[in-house]
Design a protein around this motif. Structure first.
Motif, PDB file in Angstrom:
ATOM      1  N   MET A 137       0.324  14.385   3.228  1.00  9.10           N
ATOM      2  CA  MET A 137      -0.686  13.360   3.459  1.00  9.10           C
ATOM      3  C   MET A 137      -1.229  12.757   2.171  1.00  9.10           C
ATOM      4  SD  MET A 137      -2.849  15.041   6.628  1.00  9.10           S
ATOM      5  CE  MET A 137      -3.853  13.561   6.816  1.00  9.10           C
ATOM      6  N   ASP A 138      -1.179  13.527   1.080  1.00  8.79           N
ATOM      7  CA  ASP A 138      -1.709  13.002  -0.182  1.00  8.79           C
ATOM      8  C   ASP A 138      -0.640  12.303  -1.020  1.00  8.79           C
ATOM      9  OD1 ASP A 138      -0.234  15.214  -0.809  1.00  8.79           O
ATOM     10  OD2 ASP A 138      -1.754  16.145  -2.095  1.00  8.79           O
ATOM     11  N   THR A 139       0.536  12.073  -0.423  1.00 12.34           N
ATOM     12  CA  THR A 139       1.597  11.369  -1.146  1.00 12.34           C
ATOM     13  C   THR A 139       1.197   9.914  -1.368  1.00 12.34           C
ATOM     14  OG1 THR A 139       3.330  12.780  -0.215  1.00 12.34           O
ATOM     15  CG2 THR A 139       4.010  10.640  -1.078  1.00 12.34           C
ATOM     16  N   GLU A 140       1.397   9.437  -2.570  1.00  9.16           N
ATOM     17  CA  GLU A 140       1.064   8.043  -2.873  1.00  9.16           C
ATOM     18  C   GLU A 140       2.199   7.134  -2.422  1.00  9.16           C
ATOM     19  OE1 GLU A 140      -0.195   5.160  -6.638  1.00  9.16           O
ATOM     20  OE2 GLU A 140       0.195   7.290  -6.946  1.00  9.16           O
ATOM     21  N   LEU A 141       1.931   6.280  -1.460  1.00  9.61           N
ATOM     22  CA  LEU A 141       2.900   5.301  -0.996  1.00  9.61           C
ATOM     23  C   LEU A 141       2.801   4.052  -1.870  1.00  9.61           C
ATOM     24  CD1 LEU A 141       2.438   5.731   2.865  1.00  9.61           C
ATOM     25  CD2 LEU A 141       4.082   6.867   1.356  1.00  9.61           C
ATOM     26  N   LEU A 142       3.902   3.344  -1.968  1.00  7.53           N
ATOM     27  CA  LEU A 142       3.965   2.188  -2.861  1.00  7.53           C
ATOM     28  C   LEU A 142       3.948   0.899  -2.054  1.00  7.53           C
ATOM     29  CD1 LEU A 142       6.844   3.525  -5.138  1.00  7.53           C
ATOM     30  CD2 LEU A 142       4.381   3.772  -5.512  1.00  7.53           C
ATOM     31  N   MET A 144       4.563  -2.830  -2.379  1.00 13.01           N
ATOM     32  CA  MET A 144       5.175  -3.786  -3.293  1.00 13.01           C
ATOM     33  C   MET A 144       5.580  -5.031  -2.515  1.00 13.01           C
ATOM     34  SD  MET A 144       7.509  -1.220  -5.687  1.00 13.01           S
ATOM     35  CE  MET A 144       8.582  -0.710  -4.329  1.00 13.01           C
ATOM     36  N   ASN A 145       5.041  -6.159  -2.921  1.00 14.27           N
ATOM     37  CA  ASN A 145       5.347  -7.441  -2.267  1.00 14.27           C
ATOM     38  C   ASN A 145       5.176  -7.361  -0.755  1.00 14.27           C
ATOM     39  OD1 ASN A 145       5.947  -8.210  -4.845  1.00 14.27           O
ATOM     40  ND2 ASN A 145       7.980  -8.996  -4.402  1.00 14.27           N
ATOM     41  N   ASP A 146       4.051  -6.774  -0.341  1.00 21.38           N
ATOM     42  CA  ASP A 146       3.674  -6.689   1.078  1.00 21.38           C
ATOM     43  C   ASP A 146       4.546  -5.731   1.894  1.00 21.38           C
ATOM     44  OD1 ASP A 146       1.595  -8.536   0.742  1.00 21.38           O
ATOM     45  OD2 ASP A 146       2.969 -10.217   1.006  1.00 21.38           O
ATOM     46  N   VAL A 147       5.272  -4.852   1.243  1.00 20.95           N
ATOM     47  CA  VAL A 147       6.051  -3.818   1.931  1.00 20.95           C
ATOM     48  C   VAL A 147       5.583  -2.459   1.443  1.00 20.95           C
ATOM     49  CG1 VAL A 147       8.342  -2.869   2.408  1.00 20.95           C
ATOM     50  CG2 VAL A 147       8.051  -5.338   2.151  1.00 20.95           C
ATOM     51  N   CYS A 148       5.397  -1.525   2.388  1.00 24.15           N
ATOM     52  CA  CYS A 148       4.967  -0.174   2.048  1.00 24.15           C
ATOM     53  C   CYS A 148       6.194   0.734   1.973  1.00 24.15           C
ATOM     54  CB  CYS A 148       3.981   0.326   3.102  1.00 24.15           C
ATOM     55  SG  CYS A 148       3.285   1.963   2.737  1.00 24.15           S
ATOM     56  N   TRP A 149       6.417   1.337   0.804  1.00 21.84           N
ATOM     57  CA  TRP A 149       7.599   2.159   0.563  1.00 21.84           C
ATOM     58  C   TRP A 149       7.191   3.605   0.271  1.00 21.84           C
ATOM     59  CZ3 TRP A 149      12.496  -0.175   0.644  1.00 21.84           C
ATOM     60  CH2 TRP A 149      12.528  -1.571   0.517  1.00 21.84           C
ATOM     61  N   TYR A 150       8.054   4.516   0.682  1.00 25.70           N
ATOM     62  CA  TYR A 150       7.912   5.921   0.300  1.00 25.70           C
ATOM     63  C   TYR A 150       9.087   6.282  -0.592  1.00 25.70           C
ATOM     64  CZ  TYR A 150       8.659  10.975   0.608  1.00 25.70           C
ATOM     65  OH  TYR A 150       8.905  12.294   0.303  1.00 25.70           O
TER      66      TYR A 150
END
Length: 208
Positions: A137-142, A144-150
């Motif tokens: 749950m504490d993983t930082e998601l990215l 970028m350009n309106d897309v959420c990446w793991y």
């Protein structure tokens, strides 16, 4: 009796010595310049515009990729994704794939690959959740350009997967490339244009 101080005569300068010193100075300046120029040319690279890394030849053989069977809706979305992917990313040309060109793509050597319709990573529901493969749950998601990446690092490659889309898109970036997330971001615009976002309240909190 008066003491008279007689000033000493300055020694006469030898004209021959003066001429020799003058010529030595005239010769020394060009020699110094020549030495400096030679030193500069020695340390200057042959081609300043040439990058340190040598481009790796791209094989003509297709990139081996799996193509799991997709349901009709997912297949339609993935076809839209692959049909709008760029012909190349940065200096990496597109390559053929062994299977599923309607859902897979590859670029360069070693290949950066794109897979559509893959299983989406699942977020852990609690900090103590031990479900195999769930994303902490504490993983930082990215975002970028309106897309959420793991982004999941790996010894051989990093895998970066969308978390906020109805159909997941995964980008695999070999370890030899720097900043793998930025390579994944090369496809963000295509994802935005072709894959719908999840409904509000159904995507990970780090994506909202």
């Amino acid at each position: 009796m008066v003491d008279v101080v007689t000033p000493k005569k300055a020694p006469e300068k030898d004209p021959a010595r003066r001429a020799a010193a003058l010529w030595a100075t005239v010769v020394a300046v060009p020699v110094t310049l020549i030495v400096g120029v030679v030193a500069f040319l020695t340390i200057m690279p042959e081609n300043p515009d040439k990058t340190e890394k040598t481009a790796i030849p791209v094989p003509s053989t297709p990139v081996v990729m799996d193509a799991p069977k997709l349901d009709e809706q997912t297949a339609r979305v993935c076809l839209a994704v692959t049909s709008q992917l760029p012909e190349k990313i940065r200096d990496l040309p597109g390559r053929q794939v062994t299977a599923g060109p309607e859902q897979n793509a590859a670029y360069g050597e070693p290949p950066v690959t794109v897979s559509c319709g893959v299983p989406q990573p699942i977020m852990c529901t609690t900090p103590e959740d031990t479900t195999p493969g769930c994303v902490a749950m504490d993983t930082e998601l990215l975002i970028m350009n309106d897309v959420c990446w793991y982004a999941a690092p790996g010894a051989d490659a990093a895998t970066i997967t969308t978390m906020d889309r109805e159909v997941a898109v995964r980008v695999t970036v070999p370890a030899s490339y720097e900043n793998p997330a930025q390579w994944a971001n090369e496809f963000s615009d295509t994802v935005v244009a072709t894959v719908k976002s999840k409904a509000a309240g159904t995507m990970p909190s780090g994506c909202e």
